[in-house]
Design a protein around this motif. Sequence first.
Motif, mmCIF file in Angstrom:
data_model
loop_
_atom_site.group_PDB
_atom_site.id
_atom_site.type_symbol
_atom_site.label_atom_id
_atom_site.label_comp_id
_atom_site.label_asym_id
_atom_site.label_seq_id
_atom_site.Cartn_x
_atom_site.Cartn_y
_atom_site.Cartn_z
ATOM 1 N N UNK A 13 60.247 -6.651 85.332
ATOM 2 C CA UNK A 13 59.812 -5.848 86.197
ATOM 3 C C UNK A 13 60.706 -4.409 86.734
ATOM 4 N N UNK A 14 60.189 -3.707 86.897
ATOM 5 C CA UNK A 14 61.101 -1.963 87.190
ATOM 6 C C UNK A 14 61.003 -1.818 89.131
ATOM 7 N N UNK A 15 61.716 -0.870 89.238
ATOM 8 C CA UNK A 15 61.752 -1.333 90.617
ATOM 9 C C UNK A 15 62.481 0.482 90.623
ATOM 10 N N UNK A 16 61.202 1.320 90.946
ATOM 11 C CA UNK A 16 61.887 2.871 90.948
ATOM 12 C C UNK A 16 62.290 3.352 92.306
ATOM 13 N N UNK A 17 63.255 3.846 92.638
ATOM 14 C CA UNK A 17 63.344 4.548 93.889
ATOM 15 C C UNK A 17 63.858 5.994 93.757
ATOM 16 N N UNK A 18 63.825 6.483 92.807
ATOM 17 C CA UNK A 18 63.949 8.125 92.751
ATOM 18 C C UNK A 18 63.277 8.420 91.148
ATOM 19 N N UNK A 19 64.052 9.834 90.848
ATOM 20 C CA UNK A 19 63.635 10.595 89.582
ATOM 21 C C UNK A 19 63.407 9.543 88.628
ATOM 22 N N UNK A 20 62.248 9.458 88.219
ATOM 23 C CA UNK A 20 61.695 8.514 87.030
ATOM 24 C C UNK A 20 60.884 9.917 86.099
ATOM 25 N N UNK A 21 61.235 10.647 85.333
ATOM 26 C CA UNK A 21 60.947 11.413 84.231
ATOM 27 C C UNK A 21 60.937 11.761 83.211
ATOM 28 N N UNK A 22 59.519 11.487 81.496
ATOM 29 C CA UNK A 22 60.015 11.627 80.584
ATOM 30 C C UNK A 22 60.169 9.993 80.401
ATOM 31 N N UNK A 23 61.576 9.890 79.508
ATOM 32 C CA UNK A 23 62.091 7.904 78.608
ATOM 33 C C UNK A 23 62.114 7.457 80.412
ATOM 34 N N UNK A 24 62.096 8.057 81.404
ATOM 35 C CA UNK A 24 62.361 6.843 82.655
ATOM 36 C C UNK A 24 61.436 6.612 82.938
#
Length: 238
Positions: free
Chosen positions: A97-108
Amino acid sequence: MQFVEVLTRDGIADVTLSRPKVNAMNQAVLRQLADVFQRLAEDDAARGVLVRGAGNCLSAGLDLREVASLDREGLGSFLDDFDAAFGAAFRFPKPLAAAVHGHAIAGGLLLAMCADFLALGAGDYKVGLPELAVGIAFPRVAFEIARTASPARALRRLVFGAEIHSPASLFDMGVGDACPGIWGERDDGSHPLGRHGPNPGPAVKPRAWGARRDRSVASGGRGRLARQHPEPRRRPRG
């Protein structure tokens, strides 16, 4: 220095990118990511993994300052480590699982798209794959990750359009599994993989996903310096 922190508790391994200020992925981060995913794949104590970022973003992508400083040999080594890190995440055999809570750009964003369950948190942040817009080659493993995680329309907008989006916009395109205020909101602070760890439900990788990844890797699907669509005119089904 350790930039990838791992804490295993109740069968869940929390993997946290921690390289201030924006968790940019330099060569050390890539090597640590590859090592972590390889070790957790073989660790019976870890039944599932949650990836997140320290601070106010998941990751702003590759450390372009480091990339720009490399000579040809150094760039080759860097790209080998990119392939190894994202390949290990892409092929990870346990619930992820992945929790995205802020900028996730390109490789992020690509790292988050490796997950079986991608939770987009609330907040005023941006996500996207702007590589082509700034003239950066799109590696084959990166394309395979995006293609697997995205419906056809989303893939075109993310990869070829190289647009930046809000989390709600990304979710509306069919990327992600939960977005507060839209679907799957968790108000109780519970773990994305469940209170009792992963179960054999939606977190388990579809066989087709695993087969596609295996074919890509077996065919030497890195294409790491290619600046073209690796399979021209073939579009994924939405």
